[in-house]
Structures are given as structure tokens and as C-alpha cells.
Write a protein that holds these residues in place. Structure first.
Motif, mmCIF file in Angstrom:
data_model
loop_
_atom_site.group_PDB
_atom_site.id
_atom_site.type_symbol
_atom_site.label_atom_id
_atom_site.label_comp_id
_atom_site.label_asym_id
_atom_site.label_seq_id
_atom_site.Cartn_x
_atom_site.Cartn_y
_atom_site.Cartn_z
ATOM 1 N N ARG A 165 -63.922 -41.455 -43.197
ATOM 2 C CA ARG A 165 -64.442 -42.648 -43.875
ATOM 3 C C ARG A 165 -64.575 -42.357 -45.366
ATOM 4 O O ARG A 165 -65.182 -41.363 -45.758
ATOM 5 C CB ARG A 165 -65.793 -43.050 -43.279
ATOM 6 C CG ARG A 165 -66.376 -44.352 -43.844
ATOM 7 C CD ARG A 165 -67.621 -44.729 -43.064
ATOM 8 N NE ARG A 165 -68.167 -45.996 -43.484
ATOM 9 C CZ ARG A 165 -69.120 -46.134 -44.422
ATOM 10 N NH1 ARG A 165 -69.611 -45.037 -45.006
ATOM 11 N NH2 ARG A 165 -69.573 -47.323 -44.760
ATOM 12 N N TYR A 166 -63.984 -43.235 -46.174
ATOM 13 C CA TYR A 166 -64.042 -43.099 -47.626
ATOM 14 C C TYR A 166 -64.671 -44.366 -48.209
ATOM 15 O O TYR A 166 -64.373 -45.471 -47.767
ATOM 16 C CB TYR A 166 -62.645 -42.907 -48.219
ATOM 17 C CG TYR A 166 -61.878 -41.736 -47.659
ATOM 18 C CD1 TYR A 166 -62.011 -40.467 -48.212
ATOM 19 C CD2 TYR A 166 -61.033 -41.901 -46.565
ATOM 20 C CE1 TYR A 166 -61.317 -39.394 -47.695
ATOM 21 C CE2 TYR A 166 -60.334 -40.826 -46.044
ATOM 22 C CZ TYR A 166 -60.480 -39.575 -46.608
ATOM 23 O OH TYR A 166 -59.787 -38.513 -46.092
ATOM 24 N N THR A 167 -65.520 -44.207 -49.210
ATOM 25 C CA THR A 167 -66.157 -45.341 -49.863
ATOM 26 C C THR A 167 -66.026 -45.202 -51.375
ATOM 27 O O THR A 167 -65.887 -44.095 -51.896
ATOM 28 C CB THR A 167 -67.644 -45.456 -49.495
ATOM 29 O OG1 THR A 167 -68.314 -44.251 -49.896
ATOM 30 C CG2 THR A 167 -67.819 -45.649 -47.997
ATOM 31 N N ALA A 214 -59.121 -50.857 -44.184
ATOM 32 C CA ALA A 214 -59.918 -50.933 -45.411
ATOM 33 C C ALA A 214 -60.585 -52.293 -45.522
ATOM 34 O O ALA A 214 -60.052 -53.308 -45.071
ATOM 35 C CB ALA A 214 -59.042 -50.677 -46.629
ATOM 36 N N GLN A 255 -61.507 -39.749 -37.490
ATOM 37 C CA GLN A 255 -62.384 -40.857 -37.859
ATOM 38 C C GLN A 255 -62.991 -40.632 -39.240
ATOM 39 O O GLN A 255 -64.212 -40.636 -39.424
ATOM 40 C CB GLN A 255 -63.501 -41.039 -36.807
ATOM 41 C CG GLN A 255 -63.001 -41.360 -35.422
ATOM 42 C CD GLN A 255 -62.235 -42.671 -35.361
ATOM 43 O OE1 GLN A 255 -62.575 -43.620 -36.054
ATOM 44 N NE2 GLN A 255 -61.192 -42.723 -34.549
ATOM 45 N N THR A 273 -61.442 -46.539 -43.651
ATOM 46 C CA THR A 273 -61.561 -45.608 -42.538
ATOM 47 C C THR A 273 -60.166 -45.263 -42.023
ATOM 48 O O THR A 273 -59.231 -46.054 -42.146
ATOM 49 C CB THR A 273 -62.397 -46.208 -41.400
ATOM 50 O OG1 THR A 273 -61.767 -47.421 -40.942
ATOM 51 C CG2 THR A 273 -63.802 -46.523 -41.858
ATOM 52 N N THR A 280 -64.513 -49.895 -48.583
ATOM 53 C CA THR A 280 -64.605 -48.854 -47.566
ATOM 54 C C THR A 280 -63.260 -48.713 -46.873
ATOM 55 O O THR A 280 -62.630 -49.716 -46.546
ATOM 56 C CB THR A 280 -65.678 -49.188 -46.517
ATOM 57 O OG1 THR A 280 -66.931 -49.375 -47.166
ATOM 58 C CG2 THR A 280 -65.806 -48.068 -45.491
#
Length: 213
Positions: free
Chosen positions: A78-80, A113, A76, A92, A90
Motif C-alpha cells: 500500500r502506497y499513499t 489506485a 498486499q 495498493t 492511495t
């Protein structure tokens, strides 16, 4: 005298062992107190390592670390980030694996995304791909679906999505569908911000009647 003393001692022992005697009450009290004391001790030992004032140490086997098959795996993830216009995006992933710290490439599974656009959010979904942490591009292997807030839809496969520039492009033949109809071309390029698709080489488009009014 010895016989009298022995008899008295025997009588005292009998009274001590009788039900309801002081000895009987002591045994019952011990059965209650000792388990409680053990429980408190176990609780103290369990919580003690979490105390901020305590120090916890461990030994890490260097050989086992060097032989690890992957550098980092995250469930899980998460990249922003922000695109060229300062709008946030964002991404995930159900699972993300970075094989080595020497390379910024991350293998992802279950990608989802979201791009924040002026006309509303744009959603991108794919089963698997490879995310470049430096360029903020995702090379998608297999099918990918794009959906906009105004009903815009795009389905294709085997493309690269540039989250920073909001672009989508294939490196070979691609086919898919959108509201206008089904398409096929040697290469495609899509501007996700303006919702435009360019078909390059061997373009074929099957327009759905009444799709655009």
C-alpha cells in the motif's frame, strides 16, 4: 529371624503393590502431573523469546543474502501520497517487487489506485505496471480502467499514469472507450481531474448516440 524378616518384607511389598494402595495412587497421580508439567515447560519455552526483556539472536548467511534474486517483495503493498493540489491518493498492489535499493522502481501486480477529487473519488485498476517511488508515476503494461464517481469511464492500455499531477498519457498508439464512445489515436492524453481526453495524430472517434444528453 532372617526368615521372619524376609517374610515381613515380602508381605509389605505385596500390600504396596495391591490395587488401591499408596503405590497405586502415586502412579496415577504421576501420570496426571508429569504431562501437565511438561506442557507448562513447553509453553514457557515457546513464549520466552517473545518476552520484551529477552534477547533473540540469529546468524545471517552473507553469501545467501548477496545471491537473493530480488531486493524486496511485499504482498498486499500500500502506497499513499498527495497530488499537486494536496489531495490524497492511495495505491495498493497485490504484489510489489523492488529489484534493488539503488533504483526506486517497483514492479507491481494487481494495481488499484484511488484519487480523491472534489467531485468524488476516481478509481484506477490495472493488472501490472511499474511504479516509480520518486516521481509517483505508474507505467502500465496492458489494459487499464478508470472510473469516476459521476459515471465517467475510460478504458485504454499501455500508458503512464502520473498520480501526483493526475495525468494519463500514452507513449504510442492507443485505443479505448469512454462514455462518449470508442476512440483510437497515435497518442492520447487525459486529465483525470477534469475528465478530458485529448487524441493526438490519426484520431478516430466513434460516438455513441444518446451517450451525452
Amino acid at each position: 529371624m532372617p526368615d521372619g524378616a524376609t517374610t515381613g518384607q515380602r508381605s509389605a511389598n505385596q500390600r504396596w503393590a495391591e490395587p488401591g494402595s499408596a503405590h497405586d495412587r502415586l502412579v496415577k497421580w504421576t501420570k496426571i502431573v508429569l504431562p501437565s508439567a511438561v506442557g507448562v515447560l513447553v509453553a514457557i519455552l515457546a513464549v520466552a523469546p517473545l518476552d520484551k526483556k529477552g534477547d533473540v539472536s540469529f546468524i545471517l548467511d552473507k553469501k545467501k543474502v548477496q545471491s537473493a534474486p530480488e531486493r524486496m517483495r511485499v504482498e498486499q503493498a500500500r502506497y499513499t501520497g498527495t497530488d499537486d493540489k494536496g489531495q490524497q491518493f492511495t495505491m495498493t498492489a497485490g504484489r510489489a517487487v523492488q529489484r534493488s535499493s539503488d533504483t526506486p522502481l517497483v514492479d507491481i501486480n494487481g494495481m488499484f489506485a484511488t484519487l480523491n477529487l472534489a467531485q468524488g473519488p476516481l478509481l484506477i485498476a490495472a493488472n501490472q505496471g511499474r511504479y516509480n517511488l520518486d516521481t509517483q508515476q505508474v507505467a502500465v503494461n496492458g489494459a487499464i480502467k478508470v472510473a469516476g464517481a459521476d459515471g465517467w469511464r475510460l478504458q485504454t492500455r499501455d500508458v503512464t499514469v502520473d498520480l501526483k499531477q493526475r495525468q494519463l498519457a500514452s507513449h504510442g498508439p492507443a485505443q479505448g472507450a469512454m462514455r462518449l464512445g470508442q476512440f483510437r489515436a497515435n497518442q492520447i492524453h487525459a486529465d483525470l481531474g477534469t475528465h478530458t481526453v485529448v487524441l493526438d495524430g490519426g484520431a478516430r472517434l466513434k460516438i455513441v448516440q444518446g451517450a451525452v444528453r
